[in-house]
Design an enzyme around this catalytic site. Sequence first.
Site, PDB file in Angstrom:
ATOM      1  N   ASP A   1       0.865  -1.196   0.000  1.00 18.34           N
ATOM      2  CA  ASP A   1       0.000   0.000   0.000  1.00 18.34           C
ATOM      3  C   ASP A   1       0.897   1.241   0.000  1.00 18.34           C
ATOM      4  O   ASP A   1       1.808   1.361   0.814  1.00 18.34           O
ATOM      5  CB  ASP A   1      -0.906  -0.012   1.229  1.00 18.34           C
ATOM      6  CG  ASP A   1      -1.866   1.177   1.215  1.00 18.34           C
ATOM      7  OD1 ASP A   1      -1.497   2.231   1.769  1.00 18.34           O
ATOM      8  OD2 ASP A   1      -2.966   1.037   0.667  1.00 18.34           O
ATOM      9  N   LEU A   2       0.652   2.159  -0.964  1.00 18.80           N
ATOM     10  CA  LEU A   2       1.448   3.379  -1.050  1.00 18.80           C
ATOM     11  C   LEU A   2       1.073   4.315   0.103  1.00 18.80           C
ATOM     12  O   LEU A   2      -0.101   4.650   0.280  1.00 18.80           O
ATOM     13  CB  LEU A   2       1.223   4.090  -2.384  1.00 18.80           C
ATOM     14  CG  LEU A   2       1.731   3.374  -3.639  1.00 18.80           C
ATOM     15  CD1 LEU A   2       1.409   4.206  -4.868  1.00 18.80           C
ATOM     16  CD2 LEU A   2       3.223   3.117  -3.557  1.00 18.80           C
TER      17      LEU A   2
ATOM     18  N   ASP B   1      -4.507   2.467  -4.376  1.00 15.98           N
ATOM     19  CA  ASP B   1      -3.038   2.497  -4.280  1.00 15.98           C
ATOM     20  C   ASP B   1      -2.492   1.188  -3.727  1.00 15.98           C
ATOM     21  O   ASP B   1      -1.423   1.157  -3.121  1.00 15.98           O
ATOM     22  CB  ASP B   1      -2.595   3.667  -3.397  1.00 15.98           C
ATOM     23  CG  ASP B   1      -3.214   3.602  -1.990  1.00 15.98           C
ATOM     24  OD1 ASP B   1      -4.068   2.731  -1.773  1.00 15.98           O
ATOM     25  OD2 ASP B   1      -2.837   4.406  -1.134  1.00 15.98           O
TER      26      ASP B   1
END
Length: 627
Positions: free
Chosen positions: A496-497, A539
């Site tokens: 996950d960004l 994301d």
Amino acid sequence: MPERFSIRQIRRKAMALAVLGVLVSGVLVALVTAVAIYQSARDGLERSTLMGIQAQAVALDNLVQRYEGIARQVTSRTEIRNRLIDYAAGERSFEELVEFTEPRLGDALGSSRALVGLKRLGPFGEVVVDAGETADVPDHSALDGMTGVESRLVPFDGRIVWRAAAPILGEEGERLGTDVLFFEVDSLVDLLADTRGQDALSRGYLFDFRERRLVRVNDAGDGLVMGDAESTIASDLGRIDPDRAGVVWPEHDGQSQVLFYTPVGGGRCLLLVEAPFWSFYQPVVERLALPLLVVLLLLPLVALLSGRALRPVLKRLSSQAEALERSAGELRLAASVFEGTGEAIMITSPHHRLLRVNPAFTRITGFSADEVLGRPLSELFQLDDEQAAELESVCRQLSRKHAWQGEMVYRNKRGELLTALQTISEVVDEHGKVDYFIHIFNDITETKAAEQRIRYQAHHDALTELPNRASLRYRIDRAVARAGRDGSALALLFLDLDYFKEVNDRLGHAVGDHLLREAAGRLEGLLRFEDTVGRLGGDEFLILLEGLPAPRYAGQVAEKVIEALTRPFVLDGEAVEVGASIGIAVYPDHALDADALINHADAAMYNAKASGRNTYRYFDQRPGNPV
């Protein structure tokens, strides 16, 4: 004189009968040929139309799966679900639940441009979060019986939106609450509008077969309207088989529409395309008009020539018999070789050397008749070893089955590959010996390319062109099966960004999309050929590592990924920094199937976020012990 007059009358009657016979024979041959070609052209038009509609149905199914996937992703957030479990058990107050849940679910609205609103309902139907633009939700009684994601189109504030309701289930399958998401339907509007490309006057509809509701694009072309099916569709809806694709023809003169249909959404709905009957089949009629006109114009000329030939024949029976045979042969040849057809026709010898081709063959392949006559098929089309072997196999089948139909790959005069849907039939003499073969084919290269594009789009993310959720699930299942057979290990990295939402809010969705594409490129550059990286949505990414010597190698890869993603991205001239939190689940140490691996990697990722971000954690089943 009476005898001469009688002979003259006999000659005139014979002449009239001969001319009449020529005209009648020509008309009958023309009608028989026209009926066969009309049937073939009509079937081809209907098949191509159904293929186009089914391609739209695949795209629509993919859209629905994407919306439902977003709904599942929202319900699967472990920390928020744990708070809901505490609330249902009476360990937390409603105000505490709202305070914790509202900002975290609010972030979900930025995960997709199509997502415009979200409601989270508690175990008793109470509204915990109401974010964005939301419409009515299902009754509480309907929510209790829900076991999976249920989605449908609903009216809202003068327009139509897509509503996806997903139950939030506990570890034992009990319903803890429900997430109801609302999506804009711009993509659905475009899909239904594209169905008009089948015919200028056609209309596309999405039909709820059970509730008899109909959705179509409005007159302005920028939204959807919902109405009653029976009052909108002229065709007989009772003749539709909802389990397969098909066509409903007009049953009587009062119906002037033809209806094409195909099931979508797992059989929940039907995609309908209704077109005016005569407008839709007009190309078939126009295709026959010119050849029939040529035949009809030639018939009087042929009759006149035959009549002149009969005058000396009546005096000399032997000469008349020869002239009549030549005339009949020319007429049969003229009727059988239909120069105006749009399908390529080749006539070959028993050894597959070309004897004759029609103009459509020249148009499709680029070879003129003078360039191909006498040449073998394998030499003409510049076949490689595999294609030549396939052609030899077809020739062997013809010796046993006397006919063949299928797809062949040729090269045209420019050396370009073309895919042909081909039929080969043999023509035998009175002793059963093969005289020649008739090859008829259509160029379906563009149709095959369109099918490949549709298959690619169904399994890849439109933004990053990485494998999408469905493709990732399939690849993980295959990888688990391989690892189970050979006793190897694999790892799943849930990424996950960090700070992606801040980039989206500050610089806009276009820059956010650019960032996702750049991040996907960096991830692909880091991995081995046998590894897989895909995008779940928003994301979030998944990385599949196969053939691991030991679980620690997954952590080494995670460190490289974090180092790559923490380097600044230059987007539209501005340096942007983000981070990455990674959760790792290993097969067979942590889970034995794809779903469990994904869920465990997801939980480990949240542990990584809780540990300060820009780090990774292995999954650990013991509570309070992230690795």
